[in-house]
Every structure is written in C-alpha cells, then in structure tokens.
Write a protein that holds these residues in place. Structure first.
Motif: not given
Length: 466
Positions: A221, A365, A223
C-alpha cells in the motif's frame, strides 16, 4: 481426543456413544483455533526481544517502536488465548471423561505445569507492558526472558500429553486398573522431544510468516519505510530458519512413526499393501480398497518413510480393518503439510539467495503478494499436520489401549456445549479483528502510546534515550 474430529464425522457408527460426535466437533474447533494463539505465545516474545534489544543497543527508535507495538498486540492475543485456554481446560473433563477419569493421575503433572507456566507468562507480560519507561532498559528487556520461557514450557507440557497419547508409558494396567503411575515418565515419554521440536519450529513459521505478511501488505500500500522493512525482516528471518529446519525434523519424526504406528504410516503413504521398495504417491484417494488419481514416483516412498531405497513400507492389509485410520483424510492432510512446508522453504531460500547475489526482492510487488499469502499457508500447513497426526492415530485416543469412542461422554446434551463454543469462538475472532485493526489504524494516525490491558497509561520518557 481428536483434533480433527470435525473432519472425521464419517467415523461415527450407529452404536457409538451419543456424545462422541459433538465431543469431536467441539475439540476440533477449540484446539484448531487455540493452537494459532499458542504459536504467538511461543514465538512472539523472542521476536519482541530481538527488536527491543536492537533498539537499546543501537539506539534505534524504529526498533523500540516495533517492540512496543508488538507487545500490545501480544497482550490482546494473550487475553483472548486465556479465554480459549480456559474453555479447553473444562472440555478435557467434560468431553472425554473416559480418558481423564482413567488416566487423570498419569496426565496431571504436565497439566499442572502448564497452568503454572500460564500464570508466569501473564505476570511477566504485565510487568513488561507496565515497565515501558518505568524500569532501567536492560532490566525491562530481561522481563521478556521468563515470559518467553514460560510460553515454551507451557507448550512442551501440552505437547507431552499429546505425545503420550501416541506413546503411552509411565503406568501399568492390572486387572483393568491403572497402577504404578510414574507421571514424570509419562511426561517425558519417548515421543515428546521430536514432537515438541516439530511444533516449536512450526510456531516460529506461523508467527514469522504472519507478522512478515502484515508488513508486506503495508508495503504493497506504499508504506515503504524503515519501520515496515524492519517489521518484515525480523520475523521473516525467524520464519526462514524454521522453514528450512522443519523438513529435517519432520523426516526424522516420520521415520519413528514407521516403527511405532505403522497403520498411520500406511495411511500417510496411501499404501494398501506392503511394498518393497515403495513408491511416493502424490495425491490420490482410496475408493473401495483401490487407489485412484495418484501419481507414483518409484522408490521415493521408501526413501522418505524408511530412509532407504529398498526398505518396505507396511500396508494397510497388515492392520485389522477395525484398527485402521480414515485413510483419505490422513493421506491428504499429510501431503498438504509436506507440500506447503516445502513450498515455503523454497520461497525463503530463493529470497536469501537473491539477496546474497545483490537482488532485493522487497520492492517487487509479486514477492510482497507472495509474502502476504505465506502467512495463511503456514497456518494451513500447521493445521494439516495436526490433522494428519490425530486422525492418523484413530481409532485410538491412547494408542493401542483406549479407543476414542470409549473415552467420549455419554451425554447427547454436548451439542448445546458445542453451540456455545461456536458462539464464543466466533465472538472472539470478531473481537480480535476489530481491536487489532483499530490499533493499527490509530498507529498509522500517529497515536503511539495506546493504552493496553496491563498498562496504566502513557509515559513521557524515551527509553532509547535513557
């Protein structure tokens, strides 16, 4: 006591006691739920110790922040675990009077020590949470040591009971009565050490992958900061060690099963007849005495089960039909555990080899998504392992001595108890999710000093600076 009784409903015969099915259902629910929290009691204090010590030694505020957050999460999980553990303590006598009534003197010692360990862990968890900025840093850090040891000792005591059920010893039966009880011999039975090691590393796998997955989800997300990288790396290191070591412990444990519980080994390997050498059967089910849908790899079954290319694997035909476990459940659960465990071991090895060669997979990812999934997969692998162990022991609750149906309650009213347990565990699951999610949301908003069940409030002194 059948950990996977919810899956073994088909075993209940028409002449079985009316309390057998609800007892199995309730014990499966209770133990399957509680064992996840038990993993955090074993592994989480060690991880908190590592980040807390790093914060003190290196003056790292990020590490200290992680330690404080993880401690509060540990408090929430411990509080919920106290409820589920209390439920289990009542269930042993209510659901399985035939076991506890006959062998209570044999099993009393580990249960007593487990209770003491629980109180020690609760006391030092409370001191640790209260001690933030109120105790000298290294003394405060030391509070985690008895807390962690108590979790390990308590787990050993519970595992010793299960290992005893698979390796009964420490007593004699004279004219149908249990005599000459030696509770120390029962607690430290021949199977306890390997079974405890298997569970101990499983706990670090579960907690390591679950906690690392939480921070991987945060990085997905956006962070990507020191807090999330450290929060991922520390538990992932523990998960790595456990995932790599676990297959070797499992292999040694499996070799012992071949000598002590041949019917369980036959179910693991889906061996209908004794084969020499035996193939490794991937997948497949047993229908009307014949194996369907399996992929056979020649000789590998003997290698895995007996540590030899030509030793025989005993078949189900060597076991009386009444003493055989439910083969399909045992076989598929065992292969699920082994398959998922092997997959997780491959993932961690690939990660560290890539890092050694200068490729950091954390920004990828696809890797982060895999890390998020690894937590649930580790839980499934652990649960599958327990299903294989407990269903594979059937129809015995105490191997070769006491059948499960003879240990169960005669009361049909246990269905009400089971319904109450479902409500309790659903409520605790929802409550834990809501509380932990609320804590995470407030931390992201900058509220660091959240109140905890054991702490009086916020503090003003920075322990890293002290």
């Amino acid at each position: 006591m059948d950990f996977a009784g919810v899956i073994t409903t088909v075993l209940t015969s028409s002449d079985a006691p009316p309390g057998l099915l609800p007892a199995r259902e309730q014990m499966a629910l209770s133990l399957g739920w509680h064992i996840i929290l038990a993993c955090f009691g074993v592994a989480f204090p060690t991880m908190i110790y590592v980040v807390h010590r790093r914060g003190i030694v290196r003056g790292d505020p990020v590490a200290l922040g992680l330690a404080k957050r993880w401690a509060k999460v540990s408090a929430v999980l411990f509080a919920i675990g106290a409820v589920s553990g209390t439920v289990l303590s009542f269930e042993m006598g209510i659901l399985w009077p035939g076991l506890m009534g006959r062998f209570g003197d044999v099993l009393g010692l580990p249960f007593a020590f487990e209770g003491l360990s629980f109180f020690v862990e609760a006391i030092f968890l409370g001191i640790y949470l209260y001690g933030w900025d109120r105790m000298p840093p290294r003394r405060h850090l030391a509070m985690l040591i008895p807390m962690g040891l108590a979790g390990v000792v308590g787990t050993f005591c519970v595992i010793s009971v299960n290992a005893w059920m698979n390796n009964p010893t420490g007593f004699k039966i004279v004219n149908g009565e249990v005599t000459d009880v030696n509770p120390w011999r029962a607690m430290f039975n021949d199977g306890v050490y390997l079974q405890f090691a298997h569970m101990w590393f499983a706990a670090f796998m579960v907690v390591g992958f679950v906690v690392a997955g939480v921070y991987a989800a945060g990085m997905l997300k956006g962070r990507v900061d020191a807090h999330h990288r450290l929060g991922f790396t520390v538990p992932f290191v523990f998960a790595t060690i456990a995932a790599v070591v676990q297959p070797f412990i499992g292999h040694i444990l499996g070799l012992r099963v071949g000598d002590t519980q041949p019917s369980k080994l036959a179910a693991f390997e889906l061996a209908t007849t004794t084969e020499q050498p035996a193939p490794l059967r991937l997948g497949g089910v047993l229908i009307d005495g014949k194996v369907h849908g399996a992929i056979d790899i020649p000789k590998i079954g003997s290698l895995i089960a007996r540590n030899s290319f030509d030793k025989p694997v005993p078949g189900l035909d060597t076991v009386p039909a009444a003493d055989r476990p439910p083969v399909n459940i045992t076989h598929l659960a065992f292969q699920s555990m082994v398959g998922l465990g092997t997959l997780l071991a491959i993932v961690v090895v690939v990660f560290w080899i890539a890092r050694w060669r200068g490729h950091d997979l954390l920004p990828k990812r696809w890797f982060l998504r895999g890390a998020v999934i690894a937590g649930p997969l580790a839980i499934v692998a652990m649960e599958a392992g327990w299903i294989a162990t407990e269903v594979g022991r059937q129809p015995w609750v105490v191997w070769g001595i006491l059948r499960t149906e003879d240990a169960a309650s005669q009361s049909a009213g246990l269905w009400w108890s089971y319904a109450a347990a479902v409500v309790i565990y659903v409520g605790m699951t929802i409550g834990a999710f809501v509380v932990l999610r609320s804590m995470a949301r407030r931390w992201r908003a900058g509220e660091e000093d959240l109140p905890s069940p054991y702490g009086p409030g916020t503090a003003t002194v920075d322990e890293g600076v002290r």
